[in-house]
Scaffold this active site. Structure first.
Site, PDB file in Angstrom:
ATOM      1  N   SER A  63      66.033 -42.679  32.017  1.00  0.00           N
ATOM      2  CA  SER A  63      64.671 -42.855  32.507  1.00  0.00           C
ATOM      3  C   SER A  63      64.751 -43.460  33.897  1.00  0.00           C
ATOM      4  O   SER A  63      65.630 -44.271  34.180  1.00  0.00           O
ATOM      5  CB  SER A  63      63.904 -43.781  31.565  1.00  0.00           C
ATOM      6  OG  SER A  63      62.866 -44.435  32.270  1.00  0.00           O
ATOM      7  N   LYS A  80      56.442  -6.624  28.079  1.00  0.00           N
ATOM      8  CA  LYS A  80      57.726  -6.966  28.695  1.00  0.00           C
ATOM      9  C   LYS A  80      57.943  -8.446  28.982  1.00  0.00           C
ATOM     10  O   LYS A  80      58.930  -9.037  28.527  1.00  0.00           O
ATOM     11  CB  LYS A  80      57.910  -6.167  29.992  1.00  0.00           C
ATOM     12  CG  LYS A  80      58.119  -4.725  29.679  1.00  0.00           C
ATOM     13  CD  LYS A  80      58.279  -3.866  30.886  1.00  0.00           C
ATOM     14  CE  LYS A  80      58.160  -2.431  30.423  1.00  0.00           C
ATOM     15  NZ  LYS A  80      56.827  -2.140  29.786  1.00  0.00           N
ATOM     16  N   ASN A 128      56.600   7.460  29.711  1.00  0.00           N
ATOM     17  CA  ASN A 128      56.282   6.876  28.405  1.00  0.00           C
ATOM     18  C   ASN A 128      57.503   6.824  27.482  1.00  0.00           C
ATOM     19  O   ASN A 128      57.753   5.816  26.826  1.00  0.00           O
ATOM     20  CB  ASN A 128      55.145   7.658  27.735  1.00  0.00           C
ATOM     21  CG  ASN A 128      53.854   7.565  28.542  1.00  0.00           C
ATOM     22  OD1 ASN A 128      53.759   6.776  29.483  1.00  0.00           O
ATOM     23  ND2 ASN A 128      52.865   8.380  28.186  1.00  0.00           N
ATOM     24  N   GLU A 133      64.160 -32.078  22.667  1.00  0.00           N
ATOM     25  CA  GLU A 133      62.696 -31.966  22.799  1.00  0.00           C
ATOM     26  C   GLU A 133      62.297 -30.614  23.376  1.00  0.00           C
ATOM     27  O   GLU A 133      61.312 -29.996  22.958  1.00  0.00           O
ATOM     28  CB  GLU A 133      62.165 -33.093  23.692  1.00  0.00           C
ATOM     29  CG  GLU A 133      62.342 -34.472  23.069  1.00  0.00           C
ATOM     30  CD  GLU A 133      62.110 -35.570  24.100  1.00  0.00           C
ATOM     31  OE1 GLU A 133      60.961 -36.023  24.201  1.00  0.00           O
ATOM     32  OE2 GLU A 133      63.062 -35.960  24.796  1.00  0.00           O
ATOM     33  N   HIS A 158      59.498 -35.678   2.040  1.00  0.00           N
ATOM     34  CA  HIS A 158      58.343 -36.367   2.655  1.00  0.00           C
ATOM     35  C   HIS A 158      58.779 -37.356   3.735  1.00  0.00           C
ATOM     36  O   HIS A 158      58.082 -38.328   3.999  1.00  0.00           O
ATOM     37  CB  HIS A 158      57.495 -37.100   1.610  1.00  0.00           C
ATOM     38  CG  HIS A 158      57.209 -36.298   0.373  1.00  0.00           C
ATOM     39  ND1 HIS A 158      56.089 -35.539   0.215  1.00  0.00           N
ATOM     40  CD2 HIS A 158      57.947 -36.114  -0.748  1.00  0.00           C
ATOM     41  CE1 HIS A 158      56.116 -34.931  -0.971  1.00  0.00           C
ATOM     42  NE2 HIS A 158      57.246 -35.260  -1.569  1.00  0.00           N
TER      43      HIS A 158
HETATM   44  N1  ARG Z   1      55.341   0.673  33.661  1.00  0.00           N
HETATM   45  C1  ARG Z   1      54.916   1.364  32.485  1.00  0.00           C
HETATM   46  C2  ARG Z   1      55.091   0.469  31.268  1.00  0.00           C
HETATM   47  O1  ARG Z   1      55.766  -0.486  31.366  1.00  0.00           O
HETATM   48  C3  ARG Z   1      55.703   2.612  32.296  1.00  0.00           C
HETATM   49  C4  ARG Z   1      54.961   3.687  31.589  1.00  0.00           C
HETATM   50  C5  ARG Z   1      53.836   4.178  32.414  1.00  0.00           C
HETATM   51  N2  ARG Z   1      53.188   5.263  31.785  1.00  0.00           N
HETATM   52  C6  ARG Z   1      51.974   5.749  32.204  1.00  0.00           C
HETATM   53  N3  ARG Z   1      51.486   6.713  31.544  1.00  0.00           N
HETATM   54  N4  ARG Z   1      51.329   5.158  33.168  1.00  0.00           N
HETATM   55  O2  ARG Z   1      54.546   0.707  30.224  1.00  0.00           O
END
Ligand code: ARG
Length: 456
Positions: free
Chosen positions: A274, A322, A107, A287, A153
């Site tokens: 094109s 992520k 964590n 674009e 505008h």
């Molecule tokens: N792969 C997990 C994430 O991206 C890492 C942390 C996982 N922690 C756990 N208590 N399972 O958050």
């Protein structure tokens, strides 16, 4: 790694929904950096014997080079980058590799890795935004006196210079860069050592790991350390605002390069043809920049919705931070690079812009200002008189400057020949000398100020 209390492995589909290795393998360099700092600290604090520390450090370096050389196998069964690195380390070093995870958790590890990645990326985005500012400020200096219509505008409003228009974006990017730096300053605290959520009973030195990883200080609350993703939200929000700026410029390029406007020409390098219409030169890059802003803003709203309502501390929901963050910040990087290339190459079509600047009674405000200045008329009355002159010209389908003096004097007898000077677009922009105004003198000074600040 966590199978001690389990009799059987995860279901296939469980593995699939649970694994993050497919995308968090990108965090490998940050993960190894964090582990190197952590194990060095464990050694200094006397928590691990020195020879274990040395073996783990050497092992981590081996893993790092295997990843760099593309030899590393990212196995989904190992769930995420943290376990994949540790698993390989164990194969290299043996059971003592298991000591690395003392006084930490995935964590705090993942929170640290993400902060390191986002920090590096913000620095790179800041440098790229500065490149775009340079390209725009150089164009502005070259075109400090190139007249174009200014719009409100999307209606011709008053003449401005192309340089002034470019510098508007330099200002926006300046604020974007300020936001990148603000976000960076606030994220620069180290969560490592918060462990799972409560801290640890080992005598760790969080100040040492924070310093080793280039953070200003350790985070102060272990729960907040593992539960916080503000740094990603703030970075995505700064990125979103920057993407909005790019998409506005992109939209202008799309409009300006149309045959109907023909204000600027993009280079061959930044247009496409094109497959069926041979005459076409499409502004695809513009674009796509316009479109990618949607994707970047989507990542921000996506993560905001993931985070809202999550109880403290860590929940697996947070693994979903992520892909969106990686994708959005990398998309912004690509957009900045493409916009810089387009701006560097683009050629304004000065005659067309100047002609357009004079159409649509764009110098009407200049005429009203003249009435105020020369005849002492209150502005509201001058506005009314000018409105009548515009009406007269428009009824005849001509420009203000094409009205004869006697025709104008029927509306306001005190008008003189001098008014024709005012009605030209060049004179109009020249007269806008108030601070921040569009006069070529101002634009040149502002472009030079920026270029100096940007170190050109
Ligand atoms: N792969 C997990 C994430 O991206 C890492 C942390 C996982 N922690 C756990 N208590 N399972 O958050």
């Amino acid at each position: 790694m966590w199978g001690g209390r389990f009799a059987s492995g995860p279901a296939e589909i469980m593995e699939e929904i649970n694994a993050s290795i497919g995308f968090d393998k990108r965090l490998a360099p940050q993960d190894i950096r964090g582990s190197l700092a952590h194990v060095a600290m464990l050694g200094e604090a006397g928590i691990l014997p020195k020879d274990d520390v040395a073996a783990i450090q050497a092992g981590l370096k081996t893993v790092e080079s295997e990843i760099e050389r593309g030899e590393f196998v990212f196995d989904r069964a190992l769930e995420d980058i943290h376990m994949a690195v540790e698993n390989r380390l164990t194969q290299i070093v043996g059971p003592s590799a298991g000591r690395l995870h003392t006084a930490r958790s995935r964590n705090d590890q993942v929170a640290t890795d993400m902060r390191l990645w986002v920090r590096d990326t913000l620095d790179a985005l800041d440098a790229q935004a500065a490149d775009l500012q340079r390209a725009l400020a150089e164009t502005a200096l070259k075109h400090a006196g190139t007249v174009m219509p200014g719009f409100t505008h999307l209606q011709s409003a008053q003449p401005v210079t192309f340089g002034h228009h470019c510098l508007a974006y330099v200002e926006m990017l300046g604020r974007d860069r300020g936001r990148f730096r603000d976000a960076r300053a606030r994220l620069n605290e180290c969560p490592l050592g918060a462990a799972a959520l409560a801290g640890t009973s080992f005598p760790i030195d969080r100040h040492a790991t924070a310093a080793a990883l280039g953070f200003d200080r350790p985070t102060a609350n272990s729960l907040d350390s593992v539960a916080d993703r503000d740094f990603a939200l703030e970075s995505l929000s700064s990125a979103s605002i920057c993407a909005i700026h790019l998409s506005r410029l992109a939209e202008e390029l799309v409009v300006w390069t149309s045959a109907q406007f023909n204000f600027v020409k993009l280079s061959d390098g930044y247009t496409t043809g094109s497959s069926i219409m041979p005459q076409k030169r499409n502004p695809d890059a513009a674009e796509l920049i316009r479109a990618k802003s949607g994707r970047i803003i989507g990542a921000l709203t996506g993560l905001m919705i993931v985070m809202k309502g999550l109880p403290l501390a860590y929940s697996k929901d947070m693994q979903e931070d992520k892909e969106g963050t990686f994708d959005a910040l990398q998309s912004l990087s690509l957009c900045l690079a493409a916009m810089t290339g387009m701006v560097r190459d683009l050629q304004p079509v000065a005659e067309v812009m100047k002609r357009a600047a004079g159409s649509g009674y764009a110098t009407a405000t200049d005429l009203a200002d003249w009435l105020v200045r020369e005849l002492g008329m209150p502005f509201r009355e001058a506005h009314h008189v000018t409105g009548r002159l515009v009406g007269l010209a428009s009824k005849q389908g001509i420009g203000l400057e094409e009205l004869t003096l006697p025709a104008m004097q029927e509306v306001e007898p005190r008008l003189t020949d001098a008014i024709y000077d005012i009605l030209g677009v060049e004179n109009s922009v020249k007269s806008r000398t108030s601070y921040g105004g569009t006069s070529p003198v101002n634009v040149k000074a502002q472009a030079e100020r920026w270029l100096q600040e940007l170190g050109v």
